[in-house]
Design an enzyme around this catalytic site. Structure first.
Site, PDB file in Angstrom:
ATOM      1  N   ASP A   1       0.882  -1.160   0.000  1.00 30.60           N
ATOM      2  CA  ASP A   1       0.000   0.000   0.000  1.00 30.60           C
ATOM      3  C   ASP A   1       0.928   1.220   0.000  1.00 30.60           C
ATOM      4  O   ASP A   1       2.127   1.113   0.288  1.00 30.60           O
ATOM      5  CB  ASP A   1      -0.930   0.003   1.222  1.00 30.60           C
TER       6      ASP A   1
HETATM    7  C1  BGC Z   1      -4.884   3.472   0.174  1.00 27.12           C
HETATM    8  C2  BGC Z   1      -4.991   2.464  -0.953  1.00 27.12           C
HETATM    9  C3  BGC Z   1      -4.855   3.175  -2.274  1.00 27.12           C
HETATM   10  C4  BGC Z   1      -3.522   3.895  -2.295  1.00 27.12           C
HETATM   11  C5  BGC Z   1      -3.240   4.601  -3.599  1.00 27.12           C
HETATM   12  C6  BGC Z   1      -3.655   4.369   0.053  1.00 27.12           C
HETATM   13  O1  BGC Z   1      -3.732   5.444   0.919  1.00 27.12           O
HETATM   14  O2  BGC Z   1      -4.853   2.794   1.410  1.00 27.12           O
HETATM   15  O3  BGC Z   1      -6.217   1.796  -0.877  1.00 27.12           O
HETATM   16  O4  BGC Z   1      -4.967   2.262  -3.323  1.00 27.12           O
HETATM   17  O5  BGC Z   1      -3.511   4.861  -1.251  1.00 27.12           O
HETATM   18  O6  BGC Z   1      -4.065   5.675  -3.767  1.00 27.12           O
END
Ligand code: BGC
Length: 774
Positions: A276
């Site tokens: 993530d």
């Molecule tokens: C989130 C993810 C997301 C990623 C990219 C993170 O803050 O937890 O779900 O895909 O950002 O935007």
């Protein structure tokens, strides 16, 4: 020479749409320098104004990558030598999250369709529908230049206050896993990759990057990992996103047990794992664990990996392995196939898909004396701020830059209902004045502040009741990434809302007129204390840009509701087992506070309830609920008959007939729950093992349905012998229309066996052993 041949091979393979073989991948990898390989396992970072990489400030501001596709969350590096283009990663679960504006195309916009939130999709209990919606995401993503969708999100809705529950599917892993598989199969059928996230047990937002989740291996295997297992086996997603949290002391992105031993060795996952955004701390540990790609990527991570390769802490074999997993999927992407996105997906077609999905995810909770449907041209007094400011979805990376939003108000008018003009204009004025008092958000990730509802005197309500046939009140809630929800005024209704519901009900009922409540919410709220005031309650969730039209489709009877709850509505928050520990405890309450809300402080959340999540808890311990899991009414009734079982050594098929015996055409969701015999370990009273949604049954029409499960799916996880086991004895198969209303059952004796023997994994630390003894 060899390089030229490889390059020729690559373009030929891509043109022929051929799967790259392992040998070819090895040859390609041989051509790459160490640095080039490192640039394949680390993303290009994010271009975030005001944050330099050297500063300790977080760089993650979702949606600000200005590189290849503005607003996408991340990109990979290009490799000119071998002709690798950059691939693009974009959120998210409710639609393609990109910027609608591109400087180089001043006359064109790139608005994406806002589809219903994840919880709404799973409320349809319709795997085919999830596939159709996924395919629309796939086409839209492809035409907007996206290679990997950062969705779907299938974490378990462990507690009603989970800030991102709206993105997630269910409290049950079988429902969540099957809907995920449908969605992923849809996305990938259009030639872009799906990313299932967040692996795993990312069930709260508070302190999310510093949180240690303490959970038994049994609960992990049976509840939190189960949906991912189903999704991997039934849809082979191109990628998996590891989560922010630790599990039993180890960051998921640094856990070899999770990412290699379980995901790859046990489940045969073929794609690659990405972090993530800025997840985990130790790039080298992540590489070793099998977290192939670090997103969005930073120079510091590349430096540490290079350094570790030089000093022998990281072997090149591991790097090659990770590169191979990544490249195998990259070769399938539109960018690698040199596809030129048109920038013009069929938004008109997706509008229809979004509207139909929205309606199919709506759940009729109450409908006393057939209050709904309403005749067109019924005079409606429409109350509630969110009747006008209807909420399409949640905030954060699950948000979508949509072109428009159909409110409840507009939807009802589009369907020729007659709305009280005085109430309508009073609300418009009130909302305008109140909104002016709310300060603008400083950062995109701050939660939206909703206008608190208008107070109406009983006198004015009486006049309104005289002028209208029915009253409708829309109650709205918002939530989003980075924060969990709160109890007062969020899970529980505000005093204003409660008084308004009571007063509208009393005034309209005194004049023999009906009162309907619409719930435009993203997660579970308290309903027990006020639901008796309403003649009908329609749970619409946050159903995307077509919410208002879809509500009108249900209210007018154009579409008969067929959604069922993917999550239990409890009597109170205290009744939920996980409320005792949610969202965890800060380890050192006197320690330094984070100076940025994106950072958390070290915290720990103990999953003391183990496997007793959602209905498994209420059901096993006889705790009354407001609305049970799997529940939802229809404008018609269904009769279940003729249960039969066909079983071979592994598969089990439960058959029965469902007949529409009411006065409306409609669809029914038949749910299969199984009660296992008593064994050495305690088990939930019964568990969902499968489900089927009928076709649209005309009045009087029957359909024979078959729900498939397998003997192995009936097992439980024994952490003493590290194995999936099946107890010997009688298994009762219930076919039911919700988790409390069993319609048919059949008992089958099964022989006990060890289903699968595994290694001891996931840090059996003392705390967990204590949990397991309970
Ligand atoms: C989130 C993810 C997301 C990623 C990219 C993170 O803050 O937890 O779900 O895909 O950002 O935007």
């Amino acid at each position: 020479m060899k390089k030229i041949i490889i390059c020729l091979f690559i373009s030929l393979a891509i043109q022929l749409n051929a799967q790259i073989t392992d040998d070819k991948l090895n040859e390609i990898i041989e051509q790459l320098s160490i640095e080039e390989k490192v640039y394949l396992v680390v993303g290009t970072g994010m271009n975030i104004p005001g944050f330099s990489e050297e500063s300790n400030a977080p760089q993650a501001i979702v949606g600000t990558t200005q590189d290849k596709i503005p607003g996408a969350a991340g990109t990979s590096y290009t490799n000119k030598k071998l002709g690798f283009p950059a691939v693009v990663f974009a959120d998210g679960p409710a639609g393609i999250r990109i910027s609608p504006i591109r400087e180089e195309y001043p006359n064109q916009t790139f608005y994406a369709t806002a589809f219903p939130i994840g919880t709404s999709i799973s409320s349809s209990w319709n795997v085919e529908l999830a596939k159709e919606v996924g395919a629309a995401f796939g086409r839209e993503g492809k035409e907007y230049g996206v290679d990997f969708l950062l969705a779907p999100a299938l974490n378990i809705q462990r507690n009603p206050l989970g800030g991102r529950n709206f993105e997630y599917y269910s409290e049950d892993p079988v429902l969540g896993g099957k809907i995920t598989a449908g969605f992923v199969n849809g996305v990938q059928s259009e030639g872009i990759g799906a990313t299932i996230k967040h692996f795993v047990a990312n069930n709260s937002e508070t302190n999310r990057t510093e949180l240690n989740t303490v959970v038994s291996e049994r609960a992990l295997r049976e509840i939190y990992l189960k949906g991912f297992e189903i999704a991997v086996k039934e849809s082979q997603p191109w990628s998996v996103m590891s989560s922010y949290n630790k599990i039993n002391g180890v960051y998921t992105s640094e856990s070899e047990d999770l990412l290699t031993k379980i995901l790859r060795d046990e489940w045969n996952f073929n794609g690659f794992v990405m972090t993530d955004w800025f997840g985990g701390k130790d790039a080298v540990a992540q590489m070793k664990a099998g977290n192939d790609l670090l997103m969005p990527g930073s120079n510091q991570q590349s430096k540490s990996i290079l350094e570790a390769l030089k000093n022998g802490d990281l072997s090149e074999v591991v790097l090659n392995r990770n590169v191979k997993y990544i490249l195998r999927q990259y070769f399938k992407t539109p960018s690698f196939k040199k596809y030129v996105p048109t920038g013009k997906p069929d938004l008109e077609a997706h509008k229809i898909i979004s509207r139909n999905a929205a309606a199919e995810g709506m759940i009729l909770l109450n409908n006393d004396n057939n209050t709904l449907p309403l005749k067109r041209e019924t005079k409606i007094a429409l109350f509630g701020v969110t009747s006008v400011e209807t909420i399409a979805g949640g905030t954060g990376s699950g948000d979508v830059n949509k072109a428009y939003m159909i409110s409840v108000n507009e939807g009802l008018k589009n369907a020729n209902f007659i709305l009280d003009k005085v109430v309508e204009s009073d609300y418009e004025l009130f909302i305008k004045e109140e909104k002016a008092k709310i300060p603008p958000k400083k950062m995109f990730f701050e939660k939206d502040v909703l206008v608190q509802d208008k107070v109406w005197s009983k006198e004015s309500l009486k006049v309104i009741a005289d002028n209208n046939d029915v009253a409708i009140f829309t109650l709205g809630r918002t939530s989003g990434e980075f924060q969990d929800r709160v109890v007062d005024g969020d899970f529980n209704l505000t005093m204003n809302e409660l008084v308004l519901i009571k007063n509208i009900s009393e005034v309209f009922h005194a004049k023999n007129k009906k009162f309907i409540v619409i719930l435009n919410i993203g997660g579970v709220i308290e309903t027990q204390s006020w639901k008796h005031y309403a003649d009908a309650i329609l749970l619409t969730w946050q159903a995307g840009q077509e919410t208002g039209n879809a509500i009108a489709d249900i209210i007018s009877g154009k579409i008969n509701p067929s959604g069922k709850l993917p999550v239990t509505f409890p009597m109170s928050l205290e009744n939920v087992a996980s409320s005792k520990n949610f969202p965890g405890k800060v380890i050192d309450p006197n320690g330094p506070k984070p100076n940025n809300p994106l950072f958390g402080v070290p915290a720990e959340e103990i999953y003391e309830e183990g496997i007793y999540v959602g209905y498994r808890y209420f059901d096993s311990f006889d705790i009354d609920v407001s609305y049970p899991f799997g529940y939802g009414l229809s404008y018609t009734n269904f009769e279940y008959s003729n249960i039969n079982i066909i079983k071979n050594s592994d598969e089990i098929f439960i058959e029965c007939t469902i007949k529409n015996i009411g006065n409306f055409n409609g669809k029914e969701v038949a749910q299969l729950y199984v009660k296992s015999p008593k064994g050495n370990l305690e088990k939930p009273k019964k568990e969902l093992k499968g489900f089927v949604k009928t076709k649209l049954l005309n009045i009087g029409e029957s359909q024979k349905i078959t729900i498939k499960t397998s003997v192995n799916d009936l097992g439980y996880y024994d952490t003493v012998s590290n194995s999936w086991k099946l107890d010997e004895g009688n298994y009762i198969f219930y076919v039911s229309s919700n988790s409390e209303l069993m319609k048919l059952h059949i008992t089958v004796p099964l022989k006990g066996k060890i289903i699968e023997k595994n290694k001891k994994l996931l840090s059996p630390i003392d705390q967990i052993q204590e949990l397991e003894k309970k």
